[in-house]
Each structure stands twice: as C-alpha cells, then as structure tokens.
Write a protein that holds these residues in place. Structure first.
Motif, PDB file in Angstrom:
ATOM      1  N   ARG A  35       0.986  -1.126   0.142  1.00  0.00           N
ATOM      2  CA  ARG A  35       0.099  -0.005  -0.159  1.00  0.00           C
ATOM      3  C   ARG A  35       0.795   1.244  -0.091  1.00  0.00           C
ATOM      4  O   ARG A  35       1.773   1.369   0.722  1.00  0.00           O
ATOM      5  CB  ARG A  35      -0.871   0.059   1.250  1.00  0.00           C
ATOM      6  CG  ARG A  35      -1.730   1.122   1.192  1.00  0.00           C
ATOM      7  CD  ARG A  35      -2.629   1.102   2.463  1.00  0.00           C
ATOM      8  NE  ARG A  35      -3.464   2.268   2.474  1.00  0.00           N
ATOM      9  CZ  ARG A  35      -4.891   2.139   2.169  1.00  0.00           C
ATOM     10  NH1 ARG A  35      -5.474   1.008   2.301  1.00  0.00           N
ATOM     11  NH2 ARG A  35      -5.670   3.383   2.227  1.00  0.00           N
ATOM     12  N   ASN A  36       0.459   2.175  -0.983  1.00  0.00           N
ATOM     13  CA  ASN A  36       1.144   3.354  -0.868  1.00  0.00           C
ATOM     14  C   ASN A  36       0.148   4.437  -0.197  1.00  0.00           C
ATOM     15  O   ASN A  36      -0.876   4.656  -0.391  1.00  0.00           O
ATOM     16  CB  ASN A  36       1.198   4.112  -2.324  1.00  0.00           C
ATOM     17  CG  ASN A  36       1.984   5.350  -2.159  1.00  0.00           C
ATOM     18  OD1 ASN A  36       1.806   6.060  -1.229  1.00  0.00           O
ATOM     19  ND2 ASN A  36       2.371   5.858  -3.543  1.00  0.00           N
ATOM     20  N   ASN A  92      -7.345   0.672  -2.343  1.00  0.00           N
ATOM     21  CA  ASN A  92      -7.722  -0.050  -1.568  1.00  0.00           C
ATOM     22  C   ASN A  92      -7.302  -1.377  -1.886  1.00  0.00           C
ATOM     23  O   ASN A  92      -6.907  -1.626  -3.049  1.00  0.00           O
ATOM     24  CB  ASN A  92      -9.564  -0.173  -2.109  1.00  0.00           C
ATOM     25  CG  ASN A  92     -10.320   0.961  -1.272  1.00  0.00           C
ATOM     26  OD1 ASN A  92      -9.968   1.420  -0.133  1.00  0.00           O
ATOM     27  ND2 ASN A  92     -10.802   1.704  -2.431  1.00  0.00           N
ATOM     28  N   MET A  93      -7.217  -2.393  -0.974  1.00  0.00           N
ATOM     29  CA  MET A  93      -6.874  -3.819  -1.167  1.00  0.00           C
ATOM     30  C   MET A  93      -7.774  -4.324  -1.879  1.00  0.00           C
ATOM     31  O   MET A  93      -9.022  -4.417  -1.640  1.00  0.00           O
ATOM     32  CB  MET A  93      -6.435  -4.395   0.233  1.00  0.00           C
ATOM     33  CG  MET A  93      -5.558  -5.741  -0.027  1.00  0.00           C
ATOM     34  SD  MET A  93      -6.482  -7.241  -0.227  1.00  0.00           S
ATOM     35  CE  MET A  93      -7.339  -7.292   0.997  1.00  0.00           C
TER      36      MET A  93
END
Length: 182
Positions: free
Chosen positions: A160-161, A168-169
């Motif tokens: 995740r940045n 969103n994952m």
C-alpha cells in the motif's frame, strides 16, 4: 517442523483456519489482538484455541513474544514449509491434494464476491470489479514467461502507498488451467 499434508488439507477446508492463515499471510506477522480486530466474526475463544492448534500442528510459528503489562503477547507467522505447500503438492504430483487446494481457492474467491454482492450499495463499474477468461496458446516455457511478466507488472501494487488515500486492497486472482486436449 515439517507440516503434514493432512494438516495442510485440514487448514484448506476449515474456514476459521483459512481466515487466520490468510490474514497472517497478508500481514506477515500478527498477534491474536491483530487477528481479533480484523476477523471480528471469529469468537475470541475460538481464535485462541485455533491459534494453539495451528502452532501445535506446525502451520504457525511463534516468532516473538512481547511483554504487555503482565501478559506475554505472542507474534505469529506462517511456518516456512507451509508457505511452500504448492511446491510440495507439485513435487508429490498429488492430484487429489491439488484439487482440494484449488477448491478452497475458489471457495474463498466466492466468499469475497458474496461479501461484496451482499453490500447494500455496490457500484460494479466504479468499484472496478470483474472477471474474465481468455484462451492462450503457449508452451509451458511461454506460460512461465507470462507468469514472470505478470509478477513484474503487479509487484509495485502489492504494498500500500499510504500517500494515496483512494488505494484499496483488492484480490487479483489468476487460474491457469491444464492444457485442453481437444
């Protein structure tokens, strides 16, 4: 500790064990407290009992113990041999185990889609949800090349940045079917 195929298959078909394993795999390491907050549908007693069973069977390792006030908090990670379960099944050329692994994979994807579809308000186009199947004519070597290129493409998106709030994952699943003899 080497994990038995029976223990691996038990984890694949047991939904509580599967959820715990997927959460730990996603995070790398987790405490019971971390798991309780992310898996709020698993009762606390069930979670602790299952964690103990997973450690006893060799699926999980305790990689650290942190003293938190008067309690020792355990940090769990997946056992290295469990992480190589696919390779183990391939080496043993075990069709039954491979099919069970695939079935669990499909069931977990179906659960993800069900959770999404049951939300009160969804927007399929805006949420960028979808699935497709495309025929590919390739040798085994070419399929490996495609897989390596695919890994290169998605590698930057596997962490995740935090600077991008809209990230969103999502689950991006791939299935390569065996060659079609027809």
């Amino acid at each position: 500790m080497e994990v038995s195929m029976k223990e691996i298959m038990d984890c694949i078909v047991n939904p509580v064990k599967s959820q715990i394993i997927l959460s730990i795999q996603k995070e790398g390491e987790c405490t019971a407290k971390d798991l309780l907050s992310s898996l709020n549908d698993i009762p606390q007693a069930t979670l602790y009992r299952t964690l103990n069973r997973l450690v006893d069977s060799g699926i999980l390792d305790i990689v650290a113990e942190n003293k938190v006030r008067a309690v020792t908090e355990k940090v769990y990670a997946l056992n290295k041999s469990f992480l190589n379960v696919n390779q183990s099944i391939i080496e043993q050329n075990d069709g039954e185990a491979y099919f069970k692994l695939f079935t669990n994979f499909i069931m977990l994807l179906m659960k993800e889609f069900q959770n999404y579809a049951e939300k009160p308000s969804i927007n399929i186009a805006k949420d960028v949800s979808g699935f497709s199947a495309v025929p590919v004519y390739a040798t085994g070597e070419e399929m490996l090349e495609i897989g390596n290129k695919f890994k290169e493409i998605i590698a930057p998106y596997q962490t995740r940045n935090t600077a991008i709030k809209e990230q969103n994952m999502r689950i991006l699943a791939t299935i390569i079917t065996p060659p079609n003899d027809k």
